[in-house]
Design an enzyme around this catalytic site. Structure first.
Site, short mmCIF file in Angstrom:
data_model
loop_
_atom_site.label_atom_id
_atom_site.label_comp_id
_atom_site.label_asym_id
_atom_site.label_seq_id
_atom_site.Cartn_x
_atom_site.Cartn_y
_atom_site.Cartn_z
CE LYS A 189 -2.53 2.67 2.60
NZ LYS A 189 -1.23 4.00 2.02
N GLY A 242 6.43 5.07 8.16
CA GLY A 242 6.58 5.73 8.15
C GLY A 242 6.58 6.72 9.51
CB SER A 243 4.46 9.07 11.70
OG SER A 243 3.16 8.56 11.77
CB THR A 244 6.63 7.60 16.00
OG1 THR A 244 8.62 7.30 15.66
CG2 THR A 244 6.84 6.71 17.91
N GLY A 247 2.43 4.18 13.35
CA GLY A 247 3.64 3.10 14.01
C GLY A 247 2.70 2.18 14.73
CD GLU A 265 13.68 0.34 9.69
OE1 GLU A 265 14.27 1.42 9.41
OE2 GLU A 265 14.23 -0.72 9.37
CB CYS A 300 13.12 8.81 8.08
SG CYS A 300 14.00 7.64 6.74
CD GLU A 399 9.81 12.42 11.62
OE1 GLU A 399 8.39 11.63 12.11
OE2 GLU A 399 10.75 11.72 11.11
P1 NAD Z 1 2.96 8.40 7.92
O1 NAD Z 1 2.50 7.17 8.92
O2 NAD Z 1 1.59 9.48 8.18
O3 NAD Z 1 2.07 7.38 7.21
C1 NAD Z 1 2.41 6.38 5.91
C2 NAD Z 1 1.65 5.44 5.73
O4 NAD Z 1 1.04 4.60 6.94
C3 NAD Z 1 1.17 5.16 4.64
O5 NAD Z 1 1.27 4.60 3.59
C4 NAD Z 1 -0.48 6.23 4.70
O6 NAD Z 1 -1.52 5.94 4.41
C5 NAD Z 1 -0.49 4.97 5.85
N1 NAD Z 1 -0.78 5.30 7.45
C6 NAD Z 1 -1.78 6.05 7.95
N2 NAD Z 1 -2.50 6.07 8.87
C7 NAD Z 1 -2.85 4.92 9.22
C8 NAD Z 1 -3.51 4.20 9.63
N3 NAD Z 1 -4.34 4.86 10.78
N4 NAD Z 1 -3.42 3.17 9.75
C9 NAD Z 1 -3.00 2.13 8.19
N5 NAD Z 1 -2.01 3.10 8.13
C10 NAD Z 1 -1.71 4.30 8.55
O7 NAD Z 1 4.50 8.65 7.46
P2 NAD Z 1 4.22 9.42 6.12
O8 NAD Z 1 3.36 10.99 6.45
O9 NAD Z 1 3.30 8.74 4.97
O10 NAD Z 1 5.80 10.01 6.09
C11 NAD Z 1 6.25 10.44 7.03
C12 NAD Z 1 6.69 9.89 8.45
O11 NAD Z 1 7.53 8.54 7.42
C13 NAD Z 1 8.20 10.67 9.12
O12 NAD Z 1 7.97 10.32 10.00
C14 NAD Z 1 9.32 10.13 8.62
O13 NAD Z 1 10.25 9.73 9.49
C15 NAD Z 1 8.88 8.06 8.29
N6 NAD Z 1 10.10 7.35 7.61
C16 NAD Z 1 10.95 7.12 8.29
C17 NAD Z 1 11.88 6.21 7.64
C18 NAD Z 1 13.07 5.77 8.19
O14 NAD Z 1 13.16 4.16 7.33
N7 NAD Z 1 12.86 5.05 9.65
C19 NAD Z 1 12.30 6.42 6.04
C20 NAD Z 1 11.22 7.52 5.67
C21 NAD Z 1 10.06 8.15 6.69
#
Ligand code: NAD
Length: 496
Positions: A189, A242-244, A247, A265, A300, A399
């Site tokens: 996704k 994605g975001s903590t 996660g 991650e 990130c 962040e």
């Molecule tokens: P996000 O957490 O908002 O979204 C990430 C993914 O999760 C998207 O596909 C989104 O649709 C999905 N998502 C959002 N809400 C959800 C829910 N309630 N239930 C299930 N899935 C859901 O993050 P973002 O804004 O897309 O990306 C930025 C974040 O990603 C930052 O915190 C960044 O640090 C992190 N990131 C981490 C790494 C790493 O390797 N550690 C790499 C790149 C980005």
């Protein structure tokens, strides 16, 4: 020299894949719903993309399960899987300009970063895991002579990958490449902000020979498609970037469904520690500026906290500020642009709110701080530097995910380590010094998954990447990534 590419003309000729890719075919969402995929370059609607929900996720997971169970991919020899993945990498390379354009239009990064950064790394990643898979051996345990114990890695089954928008295809490839190489079926996704490259690459996977049902892509929103994957009873493991905050939701989804394994991650707040004995201050300043302004800071492991030794504070900050000026936001489709757009209006508003908070809490704004290029219809923020930041301020703790640097001054080694570790995150830390003992002892003391010394380069696909603390657990990249997508089976045989 090859002729310069007119990226805008190329972009006008693109067609977008906007349907889900399930069981080897493009398909609308069962509900028929779509969402607008908007470009942050100029606010234009690029495509109306299938808004997948639980019903589509179910269809994709069933296709993935059927494909896994009948062995059409999992049952192939590692050598055959290698052949297909290497062909897949070649097709990505062949279509690199198109994929780069999709990334730039969809999330606003400069075209040359997309072409020579993202897409090159995706190609390398897919090829690397393909090449690796027929070179890994299993184990035989030490046993008495009347027994033989085989310890074998098996693919885990159906892998769900939920990824963010900052490096849309690369974050996906870090997951799907090792997962596919190990013989799993995948349901990916992409983020709702940036689904286009994943939808196109699914077609390339099929063209390379990955059988139907083995690689599926379900675009859609987090709360619907993402949550449905997290809660699905037939997904064996969920790999998230994605975001903590989100996660943590995946841990809950797992606990409330089938206890699928989860790897996370998540976010970061990288401390970049610059000591007065840094061998080359210009190099370190370049590292500091690239570290926060590359990809508009939407990284990130962006070096968002600059910890600088008091005795070089003024000299170093002025070097960083003069380099920062090169990152004035420009047209992402121009090859001259160093910094492009923010991903969307929401992220722009969020970053501007952090800038306001920094000013309110008493940090000193020394550069930038404003939204620019509004006349384009896109979303752009100037390179921004705050000085005199206290590590307890919001801009040092949260962040921001934007081009905003927070400079903090320290006097001793102990203070630098204490400040660096005083964060809920632990993804990466950078340090600059010419003292080898100091570098080693500080690298040990830093609680981060990656520590870089006298460089911002944390290595390519051959080294693991992932976090300590609330930056998550599990590792992407390197052979260690296979731990997430395989499980160990012991076969204990009595020999009479
Ligand atoms: P996000 O957490 O908002 O979204 C990430 C993914 O999760 C998207 O596909 C989104 O649709 C999905 N998502 C959002 N809400 C959800 C829910 N309630 N239930 C299930 N899935 C859901 O993050 P973002 O804004 O897309 O990306 C930025 C974040 O990603 C930052 O915190 C960044 O640090 C992190 N990131 C981490 C790494 C790493 O390797 N550690 C790499 C790149 C980005």
């Amino acid at each position: 020299m090859s002729a310069a590419i007119d990226w805008r003309a190329e972009a006008s000729r693109l067609t977008f894949r906007a349907q889900a890719f399930i069981d080897g075919k493009y398909a609308d969402a069962i509900s028929g719903k779509t969402f607008d995929c908007t470009s942050p370059v100029d606010g234009a609607v690029l495509a109306r993309v299938a808004a997948c929900d639980a019903a589509d996720v179910d269809r994709a997971v069933n296709a993935a399960r059927t494909a896994f169970n009948d062995g059409r991919w999992a049952g192939e020899s590692p050598k055959n899987r290698k052949r297909v993945l290497v062909r897949f990498a070649e097709l990505i390379q062949k279509n690199a300009n198109e994929l780069a354009l999709l990334e730039t239009l969809d999330m606003g990064k400069p075209i040359l970063n997309a072409r020579h950064g993202d897409v090159r790394a995706v190609t390398e990643c897919v090829r690397w895991y393909g090449e690796a898979i027929d070179k890994i051996y299993d184990e035989i345990a030490p046993t008495p002579r009347n027994a033989l114990a085989l310890i074998m890695r098996e693919p885990i089954g159906v892998v769900a990958a939920v990824v963010p928008w900052n490096f849309p295809l690369l974050m996906a490839a870090w997951k799907f490449a090792p997962a596919l190489a190990a013989g799993n079926s995948v349901v990916l996704k992409p983020a709702e902000q940036s689904p286009l490259s994943a939808l196109r690459v699914a077609e390339l996977a099929a063209e390379a020979g990955i059988p139907a049902g083995v690689f599926n892509v379900v675009p859609g929103f987090g709360e619907s498609a993402g949550q449905a994957l997290g809660r699905h009873m037939d997904v064996d493991t969920l790999a998230f970037t994605g975001s903590t905050e989100v996660g943590k939701l995946f841990l809950k989804y797992s606990a409330e469904s089938n206890m699928k394994s989860v790897s996370l991650e998540c976010g970061g707040k990288t401390p970049n520690i610059v000591f007065a004995d840094t061998p080359d201050l210009d190099d370190a300043a370049k590292g500091a500026a690239d570290g926060i302004f590359y990809n508009s800071g939407q990284v990130c492991d962006a070096a968002s906290r600059l910890l600088v030794e008091a005795s070089i504070h003024d000299e170093f900050l002025s070097k960083v500020a003069s380099l920062a000026k090169r990152y004035q936001p420009g047209d992402p489709l121009s090859e001259r642009t160093q910094m492009g757009a923010m991903v969307d209006a929401t992220q722009t508003k969020r970053v501007l709110a952090f800038i306001d908070k920094g000013k309110e809490e008493g940090a000193k704004l020394t550069l930038g701080g404003k939204q620019v290029r509004q006349e384009t219809g896109g979303y752009y923020i100037e390179p921004t530097i705050f000085d005199a930041v206290d590590n307890h301020m919001t801009i040092a703790r949260e962040e921001i995910f934007g081009p905003v640097l927070s400079a903090i001054t320290f006097k001793t080694e102990e203070e630098a380590v204490k400040l660096a570790n005083d964060s809920k995150y632990g993804l990466e830390a950078n340090l600059w010094t010419n003292n080898l003992s100091k570098a080693h002892s500080i690298a040990r003391a830093l609680r981060a998954g990656t520590v870089t010394v006298n460089t911002r380069d944390g290595g390519g696909i051959e080294v693991p990447f992932g976090g300590y603390k609330q930056s998550g657990f599990g590792r992407d990249k390197s052979l260690h990534a296979f731990h997430k997508y395989t499980q160990l089976k012991t076969t204990y045989i009595k020999i009479s």
